[in-house]
Write a protein that holds these residues in place. Structure first.
Motif, PDB file in Angstrom:
ATOM      1  N   SER A  84     -71.018  52.332  27.320  1.00  6.36           N
ATOM      2  CA  SER A  84     -69.858  53.236  27.313  1.00  6.36           C
ATOM      3  C   SER A  84     -69.052  53.069  28.593  1.00  6.36           C
ATOM      4  O   SER A  84     -67.816  53.072  28.573  1.00  6.36           O
ATOM      5  CB  SER A  84     -70.321  54.694  27.170  1.00  6.36           C
ATOM      6  OG  SER A  84     -70.987  54.895  25.944  1.00  6.36           O
ATOM      7  N   TYR A 132     -67.132  49.953  28.297  1.00  6.20           N
ATOM      8  CA  TYR A 132     -66.047  50.170  27.324  1.00  6.20           C
ATOM      9  C   TYR A 132     -64.847  50.850  27.978  1.00  6.20           C
ATOM     10  O   TYR A 132     -63.704  50.402  27.828  1.00  6.20           O
ATOM     11  CB  TYR A 132     -66.594  51.014  26.177  1.00  6.20           C
ATOM     12  CG  TYR A 132     -65.572  51.543  25.197  1.00  6.20           C
ATOM     13  CD1 TYR A 132     -65.030  50.728  24.208  1.00  6.20           C
ATOM     14  CD2 TYR A 132     -65.172  52.881  25.237  1.00  6.20           C
ATOM     15  CE1 TYR A 132     -64.103  51.230  23.306  1.00  6.20           C
ATOM     16  CE2 TYR A 132     -64.250  53.378  24.341  1.00  6.20           C
ATOM     17  CZ  TYR A 132     -63.717  52.549  23.361  1.00  6.20           C
ATOM     18  OH  TYR A 132     -62.807  53.040  22.473  1.00  6.20           O
ATOM     19  N   MET A 160     -64.993  55.928  19.569  1.00  7.26           N
ATOM     20  CA  MET A 160     -65.307  54.514  19.772  1.00  7.26           C
ATOM     21  C   MET A 160     -65.300  53.759  18.454  1.00  7.26           C
ATOM     22  O   MET A 160     -64.715  52.678  18.332  1.00  7.26           O
ATOM     23  CB  MET A 160     -66.684  54.379  20.428  1.00  7.26           C
ATOM     24  CG  MET A 160     -66.743  54.770  21.883  1.00  7.26           C
ATOM     25  SD  MET A 160     -68.445  54.671  22.469  1.00  7.26           S
ATOM     26  CE  MET A 160     -68.183  54.769  24.236  1.00  7.26           C
ATOM     27  N   LEU A 218     -70.160  47.823  20.216  1.00  2.00           N
ATOM     28  CA  LEU A 218     -69.680  48.028  21.584  1.00  2.00           C
ATOM     29  C   LEU A 218     -69.918  46.780  22.438  1.00  2.00           C
ATOM     30  O   LEU A 218     -69.046  46.357  23.206  1.00  2.00           O
ATOM     31  CB  LEU A 218     -70.395  49.218  22.225  1.00  2.00           C
ATOM     32  CG  LEU A 218     -69.812  50.608  22.017  1.00  2.00           C
ATOM     33  CD1 LEU A 218     -70.710  51.649  22.675  1.00  2.00           C
ATOM     34  CD2 LEU A 218     -68.403  50.706  22.576  1.00  2.00           C
TER      35      LEU A 218
END
Length: 481
Positions: free
Chosen positions: A15, A18, A76, A243
């Motif tokens: 995350s 990202y 996401m 991801l």
């Protein structure tokens, strides 16, 4: 612009990568991610069988995010373009507590007698509304068990909250702190003198407030379809795989590469890994707090000691598959209070939640054991016999769900130190760590489940929060520069 290093490739590390990818070239020119294991995803791991069955070895579903959060796994998935892969449970499934040899339905009906408590829920809420707080301890941390006993009564603490915390934290409600686990309850008591009175006032206030139209399409869809929990077609691991594919375009990812140490040198930090090192402008630690502590070496011993003081528990996860229609019981699953003579924390009825993950003509369950009581029950996680764990799980399935049939497929996984424990004093400890980092101007961010929330939604939210904070600092430095 310089280099950012992320330590850990679980959901928090991914995350962070990202959200850093969205500000690349404005805050950092280069991002490195170091992961000690040969795979990304951390505790999120799905075993996919050839017949389509999927076994989740860690988290298996996600709740909808809190309304005020704009950084969530749902956003996401939408950003990645995989909303068509979402599978959602759109109806509330029954949940049970197993006690005294029976499954007790956890009904939310206020005026119906709860079979486990022996009273109507409204009687406990009514009592709580007239229970005055202790002015001397108002706002201070205490165990969840103590807080709930004081406000609602010992039965609610023992048979509702105790198993609930075993399900979330695999922890002991007598050790876990209300400030870390349920800060909103403490806030309601502080502001309104009562949890139930404060909740009622907030509901009335929300009803009077003009209804704000949710312009986020994915959240609109989730709300209109009344999603309860959701996952993805290929299991929750699909989230971390997607991801990883996305951030891999602009993040230098090193697998099977543990960080060996970090050394702060002025406003820079040297990160050691493999046979080399890199000078970074900022480090985002997304590993368990106790794993970060030794990486600090002889520097910042006060911070190191605080990081080392956050405990985590191990959980035995047993996936079991049975021939279809072996039981008539349907629901989300059941939890077991710590007062019960059982090795089990809880059993998830996987096929009732996501039948899309079933193999042909089979029903899936997951039995969770250990947690705070792991070593007391089974010994050290490194020396436990998986066959012994499996037999205990099969016995529990028979005793608690009446499953006499032999499971057709099983998998035992020992997840070591997988859930940090927010014990009494945890929130103050974390606040002190963040203050220490700020006061010493350390180019370090702490993200992950060790600090402000063990759930995936929390991990994503606070990763975004830290990236935003660091970006703001870098922007100010650039302006002043």
């Amino acid at each position: 612009m310089g280099t950012a290093v992320i330590i850990g490739g679980g959901i928090s590390g991914l995350s962070t990568a990202y959200y850093l990818s969205k500000v690349l070239n404005s805050s950092f020119k280069k991002v490195l991610l170091l992961e000690a294991s040969p795979r990304l995803g951390g505790w999120i791991q799905t075993v996919r069988h050839e017949d389509g069955a999927k076994f989740e070895l860690g988290p298996r579903s996600l709740r909808l995010p809190e309304p005020n959060r704009d950084a969530t796994p749902l956003h996401m998935v939408n950003d990645i373009g995989k909303t068509d892969d979402i599978i959602a449970l759109t109806a509330s499934q029954p949940r049970y507590i197993y006690s005294n040899g029976l499954l007790h339905l956890m009904s939310t009906k206020l005026f119906k007698v709860n079979t486990l408590l022996g009273k109507r829920l409204i009687s406990y809420i009514w009592k709580e509304g007239f229970t005055k707080p202790n002015p001397e301890s108002l706002g201070s941390d205490e165990s969840v068990h103590s807080f709930i006993s004081r406000r609602f009564g010992p039965e609610v603490a023992e048979y509702i909250i105790d198993p609930f915390l075993r399900g979330i934290y695999a922890g002991d409600s007598r050790k876990l702190g209300v400030k870390g686990c349920f800060p909103s309850l403490l806030e309601l008591e502080q502001q309104h003198g009562s949890v139930s009175v404060g909740t009622g006032r907030r509901i009335l206030k929300a009803m009077r407030r003009p209804h704000a139209l949710n312009v986020d399409p994915i959240l609109q869809k989730a709300s209109s379809e009344r999603w309860n929990v959701w996952s993805l077609k290929n299991g929750l691991q699909q989230l971390t795989e997607d991801l990883a594919d996305l951030v891999g375009h602009n993040t230098e990812i090193h697998l099977t590469t543990p960080c060996k140490g970090i050394a702060f040198e002025g406003d820079k930090v040297k990160v050691y890994y493999g046979e080399t090192s890199v000078e970074a402008d900022h480090v985002f630690s997304a590993v368990y707090a106790k794993s970060l502590a030794p990486l600090l070496g002889n520097q910042h011993t006060l911070l190191k000691d605080k990081l080392s003081s956050i405990p985590a528990v191990s959980v035995a996860v047993v996936n079991l598959e049975y021939p279809a229609s072996t039981t008539d019981i349907r629901g989300f699953g059941h939890l077991v209070p710590s007062s019960e003579p059982s090795n089990v924390l809880g059993i998830v009825y996987d096929s009732s939640i996501f039948p899309q993950h079933d193999g042909k003509n089979f029903t899936r369950y997951t039995c969770m054991m250990g947690g705070e009581w792991f070593e007391e029950l089974f010994g050290h996680p490194d020396s436990v016999d998986p066959e012994h764990i499996l037999q205990l799980a099969i016995d529990a399935m028979k005793d608690q769900l009446g499953l006499e049939a032999k499971p057709s497929r099983t998998l035992v996984t020992i997840q070591k130190e997988c859930i940090p424990q927010y014990r009494v004093g945890h929130t103050d400890l974390v606040d002190n760590m963040f203050e220490y980092i700020k006061d010493n101007s350390l180019p370090l961010s702490l993200v992950g489940s060790s600090y402000r929330g063990v759930g995936i939604n929390d991990c994503v939210h606070y990763a975004k929060q830290e990236v935003d904070r660091v970006q703001h600092i870098k922007a100010k430095e650039h302006q002043n520069g």
